[in-house]
Enzyme design. Structure first.
Site, PDB file in Angstrom:
ATOM      1  N   HIS A 166       0.992  -1.254   0.039  1.00  0.00           N
ATOM      2  CA  HIS A 166      -0.144   0.149   0.074  1.00  0.00           C
ATOM      3  C   HIS A 166       0.840   1.176   0.055  1.00  0.00           C
ATOM      4  O   HIS A 166       1.686   1.324   0.872  1.00  0.00           O
ATOM      5  CB  HIS A 166      -0.826   0.152   1.031  1.00  0.00           C
ATOM      6  CG  HIS A 166      -2.265   1.024   0.920  1.00  0.00           C
ATOM      7  ND1 HIS A 166      -3.092   0.710   0.467  1.00  0.00           N
ATOM      8  CD2 HIS A 166      -2.244   2.387   1.028  1.00  0.00           C
ATOM      9  CE1 HIS A 166      -4.383   1.588   0.321  1.00  0.00           C
ATOM     10  NE2 HIS A 166      -3.608   2.860   0.728  1.00  0.00           N
ATOM     11  N   VAL A 167       1.083   2.116  -0.926  1.00  0.00           N
ATOM     12  CA  VAL A 167       1.555   3.212  -1.360  1.00  0.00           C
ATOM     13  C   VAL A 167       1.401   4.139   0.117  1.00  0.00           C
ATOM     14  O   VAL A 167       0.292   4.361   0.509  1.00  0.00           O
ATOM     15  CB  VAL A 167       1.041   4.163  -2.506  1.00  0.00           C
ATOM     16  CG1 VAL A 167       1.711   5.463  -2.584  1.00  0.00           C
ATOM     17  CG2 VAL A 167       1.646   3.505  -3.723  1.00  0.00           C
ATOM     18  N   HIS A 168       2.526   4.498   0.517  1.00  0.00           N
ATOM     19  CA  HIS A 168       2.709   5.452   1.688  1.00  0.00           C
ATOM     20  C   HIS A 168       3.617   6.320   1.652  1.00  0.00           C
ATOM     21  O   HIS A 168       4.675   6.155   1.167  1.00  0.00           O
ATOM     22  CB  HIS A 168       2.707   4.511   2.971  1.00  0.00           C
ATOM     23  CG  HIS A 168       3.742   3.665   3.221  1.00  0.00           C
ATOM     24  ND1 HIS A 168       3.684   2.410   2.574  1.00  0.00           N
ATOM     25  CD2 HIS A 168       4.990   3.672   3.899  1.00  0.00           C
ATOM     26  CE1 HIS A 168       4.866   1.857   2.602  1.00  0.00           C
ATOM     27  NE2 HIS A 168       5.711   2.629   3.348  1.00  0.00           N
ATOM     28  N   LEU A 169       3.326   7.664   1.984  1.00  0.00           N
ATOM     29  CA  LEU A 169       4.349   8.817   1.802  1.00  0.00           C
ATOM     30  C   LEU A 169       4.805   8.986   3.407  1.00  0.00           C
ATOM     31  O   LEU A 169       4.235   9.217   4.165  1.00  0.00           O
ATOM     32  CB  LEU A 169       3.579   9.966   1.464  1.00  0.00           C
ATOM     33  CG  LEU A 169       4.305  11.376   1.439  1.00  0.00           C
ATOM     34  CD1 LEU A 169       5.574  11.501   0.650  1.00  0.00           C
ATOM     35  CD2 LEU A 169       3.421  12.574   1.072  1.00  0.00           C
TER      36      LEU A 169
END
Length: 333
Positions: free
Chosen positions: A249-252
């Site tokens: 899951h993309v996370h910044l």
């Protein structure tokens, strides 16, 4: 019965036919054109079940093979369906699988027309990524505990942890209709937050140009988190993404540069935030605007093995404890 093809997303070679119920072993070599020594010559074992519309992928090599950013695990076998993405090793060398009806009814020795391959590859690149965005939901079914785990250390299990954390009100520090911000469960600095989209996007490689507005909003929220931090005037912050994240899951990451945390324990932790392994948020947005996708350079995983160097003065330190002691000279308490 349909014919199964393994398609290189990077277009490095012609599609590889996977005969029905026949075992095909792939890895470093001329067939895949992979030269990376981190990839075993026998990295994966693949068997197509053409009548059921999926393939079975078994990791043979030591370094991780993954499907939609979820590590298969050495000796484990996982089902993969069209729409999912296989990375042969270390989140590199992406492949998809396609099933095409054989008009001749003959399954052996079928040659794939080059024009059809090219057209389908372009179609895949231009198509909206909503299908890719839904993949984590499929992963939870395909990569089940029974299929992906032969022991208690299931990579496929812990790598999905962000999806649980982002739903936990105790972890949330901000949310709106597009994103949620949570505290990193194992912070590597005094302030360490993660900005996650509600939209299910498994990894950087699933991002396309239509996600630019979402990533800009994520950056805006990250800036707001920094502004409201009580030490914003005395601490420097960076916002960015790990090139090859361990969590699906993309996370910044929004992380202060003091790196004052007991959870920062080893060279891998340090180098993942202080080398080019950490890609600035604006650079990711620019890649999407320019190329419509995010490119991860070959050999990126090697950056985690670099010597420990202070990110402020570039001094090389022998150990993490020595590095932490040195950092006190830059960030006095």
């Amino acid at each position: 019965m349909p014919i199964c093809w393994l398609i290189s997303e990077e277009g490095n070679h012609k599609p590889i036919q996977l005969p029905h119920l026949e075992t095909v072993v792939l890895g470093r070599g001329p067939e895949t054109t992979i030269k990376d020594k981190k990839c075993s010559r026998q990295q994966v074992e693949i068997k197509a079940e053409c009548n059921k519309g999926y393939i079975k992928v078994k990791q043979l090599g030591l370094n991780p093979t993954s499907i939609d950013s979820v590590v298969v695990g050495k000796g484990n076998e996982v089902k993969m369906k069209p729409g999912q993405q296989l990375h042969i090793v270390n989140q590199l060398y992406p492949y998809t699988v396609q099933f095409k009806e054989d008009p001749s009814g003959n399954h052996s020795g079928t040659k794939r027309p080059r024009e059809a391959v090219s057209a389908e590859r372009e179609s895949h690149r231009e198509a909206p990524s909503m299908k890719a965005a839904k993949q984590p939901e499929k992963v939870s079914v395909s990569v089940s505990h029974a299929e992906a785990t032969k022991n208690s250390e299931s990579f496929g299990h812990w790598s999905q942890g962000l999806k649980t954390s982002m739903q936990d009100p105790k972890m949330q520090v901000y949310k709106d209709d597009k994103v949620v911000v949570i505290k990193d469960k194992y912070p590597k600095a005094r302030y360490h937050w993660l900005v996650l989209p509600w939209q299910a996007i498994p990894s950087l490689k699933a991002l396309r140009d239509e996600h630019c507005d979402l990533l800009r909003h994520m950056q805006k929220v990250a800036d707001q988190m920094i502004e409201q931090c009580p030490h914003a005037t005395t601490l420097r912050f960076r916002t960015g993404y790990h090139a090859i994240p361990s969590m699906s899951h993309v996370h910044l990451h929004v992380i202060s540069q003091d790196f004052n945390s007991p959870c920062l324990k080893n060279k891998k932790h340090w180098n993942s935030f202080t080398t080019d392994y950490f890609i600035e948020s604006q650079d990711v947005i620019q890649m999407l605007e320019t190329n419509g996708k995010v490119a991860i350079k070959e050999g990126t995983s090697e950056l985690l093995k670099l010597p420990l160097r202070c990110h402020m003065c570039c001094k090389e330190l022998p150990t993490v404890p020595a590095l932490k002691e040195h950092l006190k000279s830059h960030f006095p308490s």
